[in-house]
Design a protein around this motif. Sequence first.
Motif, PDB file in Angstrom:
ATOM      1  N   GLU A  11       0.533   5.367   5.333  1.00 39.42           N
ATOM      2  CA  GLU A  11      -0.278   4.507   6.187  1.00 39.42           C
ATOM      3  C   GLU A  11       0.346   4.426   7.570  1.00 39.42           C
ATOM      4  O   GLU A  11       1.556   4.600   7.713  1.00 39.42           O
ATOM      5  N   GLN A  55      -4.889   5.473   4.159  1.00 42.18           N
ATOM      6  CA  GLN A  55      -3.887   4.949   3.239  1.00 42.18           C
ATOM      7  C   GLN A  55      -4.003   5.627   1.889  1.00 42.18           C
ATOM      8  O   GLN A  55      -5.098   5.848   1.385  1.00 42.18           O
ATOM      9  N   ARG A  56      -2.858   5.938   1.329  1.00 41.62           N
ATOM     10  CA  ARG A  56      -2.764   6.459  -0.029  1.00 41.62           C
ATOM     11  C   ARG A  56      -1.557   5.809  -0.678  1.00 41.62           C
ATOM     12  O   ARG A  56      -0.572   5.516  -0.021  1.00 41.62           O
ATOM     13  N   ARG A  57      -1.669   5.618  -1.993  1.00 41.64           N
ATOM     14  CA  ARG A  57      -0.574   5.000  -2.746  1.00 41.64           C
ATOM     15  C   ARG A  57      -0.371   5.739  -4.050  1.00 41.64           C
ATOM     16  O   ARG A  57      -1.333   6.196  -4.659  1.00 41.64           O
ATOM     17  N   VAL A  69       3.679   5.321  -0.238  1.00 37.30           N
ATOM     18  CA  VAL A  69       2.526   4.836   0.514  1.00 37.30           C
ATOM     19  C   VAL A  69       2.437   5.624   1.816  1.00 37.30           C
ATOM     20  O   VAL A  69       3.437   5.777   2.520  1.00 37.30           O
ATOM     21  N   LEU A 110       7.418   3.625  -5.309  1.00 39.64           N
ATOM     22  CA  LEU A 110       6.121   3.464  -4.665  1.00 39.64           C
ATOM     23  C   LEU A 110       6.084   4.359  -3.439  1.00 39.64           C
ATOM     24  O   LEU A 110       6.963   4.265  -2.571  1.00 39.64           O
TER      25      LEU A 110
END
Length: 170
Positions: free
Chosen positions: A96, A32-34, A94, A92
């Motif tokens: 994932e 996961q990256r945000r 994301v 945003l």
Amino acid sequence: MSEIIASPVASGIPARIDPLSASNISPARVRQRRALLVASSDIRHLPAMRRFAVGTLTLWGLPAEFTSDAELIVGELAANSALHGRSDLTLLLVVEAGAVHITVTDSGMRARVPARRPCADPEERGRGLEIVKALSRRVRVVRGRSYHQVRAEMDLPGSESDSYAMPVAS
């Protein structure tokens, strides 16, 4: 107020990524990256929002073909938000579960929505969400009392349902 606040947040990776080593990261193996960008609802911020998205996804090791489609999605969603929302909007990004989620949220419809007028060139306007749908696996629109949110999901390169398959060396 004309302000942009950017906050890349990455889960399980260093806060600073060397762009040269970022290309060695396999996008399909990322947990996961945000990354979050907050801007005032002003169309003058659209180029900065697109650059933020492309720069972030590039640092995360995603290929140019993918980032150019993501840039188009960000541009369309952010333009709608800037034109039709009030005050601030957020972008945003994301990564994932084999997908990149691009979410744009604004503070809802302006108090007085201008009446739709026929465009001088009907080919030039009104196609944004259709473009987003064509480039995305799924699009979700949520309208709350004080916000409006559109989320586009794109298959991550290297995932099972990947339309951006990387060539396999033989």
